[in-house]
Design a protein around this motif. Structure first.
Motif, PDB file in Angstrom:
ATOM      1  N   UNK A 170       0.844  -1.192   0.000  1.00 31.40           N
ATOM      2  CA  UNK A 170       0.000   0.000   0.000  1.00 31.40           C
ATOM      3  C   UNK A 170       0.880   1.242   0.000  1.00 31.40           C
ATOM      4  N   UNK A 171       0.551   2.193  -0.863  1.00 31.52           N
ATOM      5  CA  UNK A 171       1.371   3.394  -1.034  1.00 31.52           C
ATOM      6  C   UNK A 171       1.364   4.300   0.191  1.00 31.52           C
ATOM      7  N   UNK A 172       2.524   4.920   0.412  1.00 32.89           N
ATOM      8  CA  UNK A 172       2.714   5.928   1.440  1.00 32.89           C
ATOM      9  C   UNK A 172       3.327   7.137   0.756  1.00 32.89           C
ATOM     10  N   UNK A 173       3.350   8.259   1.410  1.00 31.08           N
ATOM     11  CA  UNK A 173       3.964   9.443   0.802  1.00 31.08           C
ATOM     12  C   UNK A 173       5.337   9.677   1.403  1.00 31.08           C
ATOM     13  N   UNK A 174       6.119  10.500   0.712  1.00 31.79           N
ATOM     14  CA  UNK A 174       7.475  10.794   1.147  1.00 31.79           C
ATOM     15  C   UNK A 174       7.508  11.925   2.158  1.00 31.79           C
ATOM     16  N   UNK A 195       3.841  15.908  -2.593  1.00 28.62           N
ATOM     17  CA  UNK A 195       2.420  16.049  -2.939  1.00 28.62           C
ATOM     18  C   UNK A 195       1.779  14.737  -3.399  1.00 28.62           C
ATOM     19  N   UNK A 196       2.556  13.653  -3.482  1.00 33.65           N
ATOM     20  CA  UNK A 196       2.014  12.361  -3.903  1.00 33.65           C
ATOM     21  C   UNK A 196       1.389  11.655  -2.709  1.00 33.65           C
ATOM     22  N   UNK A 197       0.184  12.079  -2.356  1.00 31.55           N
ATOM     23  CA  UNK A 197      -0.521  11.535  -1.199  1.00 31.55           C
ATOM     24  C   UNK A 197      -1.656  10.661  -1.713  1.00 31.55           C
ATOM     25  N   UNK A 198      -1.439   9.339  -1.678  1.00 24.93           N
ATOM     26  CA  UNK A 198      -2.394   8.411  -2.279  1.00 24.93           C
ATOM     27  C   UNK A 198      -3.283   7.706  -1.269  1.00 24.93           C
ATOM     28  N   UNK A 199      -2.728   7.229  -0.188  1.00 28.01           N
ATOM     29  CA  UNK A 199      -3.486   6.443   0.777  1.00 28.01           C
ATOM     30  C   UNK A 199      -3.839   7.330   1.970  1.00 28.01           C
TER      31      UNK A 199
END
Length: 167
Positions: A146-150, A155-159
């Motif tokens: 499951x994706x997390x952000x850095x 700005x890549x906020x998926x979950x």
């Protein structure tokens, strides 16, 4: 029949505004418990592998108020009431995915399954008690990424999980 005209309702103890009604009939409450949270990893984005049956730990609040907080990776309910929640999750692979939600260590009360997709989203409304903790679990039958952000600013906020008190 009589007409009651009110623009502001105050509490009786310290005369603070408890409720405001504007000229269009919109009702405003100064404190509405709400939260918008994700899982962040300061070393970088990507995904985290969650074992089947294990929970996805949300660890970063993006916005919150009214006492909504994270507790051990789940959302802590500040006051008893009816809440609306939305959970959006991005998987690393196109595969069969299932997420389930439960209060603390209780039974799952909401499940969402998708066949051969990466993106999952579920919404629900439910009455919760003060102190309840809402947890999201991978129940897809196997380990899932499951994706997390850095780091902050990524700005890549998926979950995400978000919710607010309806009343």
């Amino acid at each position: 029949m009589s007409t009651l005209k009110v623009g502001t309702i105050q509490d009786t103890q310290n005369s603070t505004t408890a409720l405001t009604i504007d000229s269009s009939g919109r009702v405003f409450r100064p404190v509405t418990p709400h939260i918008f949270a994700t899982r962040r990893d300061n070393s970088g984005g990507g995904y985290v592998t969650i074992n089947n049956g294990s929970k996805f730990d949300f660890n970063t609040i993006l916005f919150s108020g009214g006492g909504m907080a994270l507790s051990s990776g789940g959302v802590s309910i500040p006051v008893t009431g009816v809440y609306f929640f939305n959970i959006s999750m991005l998987n690393n692979n196109v595969e069969n995915n299932e997420l389930s939600v439960k209060v603390g260590t209780g039974n799952y009360f909401r499940r969402c399954f998708v066949n051969d997709h990466r993106w999952m989203e579920m919404s629900f409304t439910r009455t919760f008690s003060a102190g309840d903790v809402i947890n999201v679990h991978n129940t897809g039958g196997g380990n899932r990424g499951w994706h997390k952000c850095g780091p902050d600013g990524d700005q890549d906020i998926y979950s995400t999980i978000n919710g607010y008190l309806i009343g």
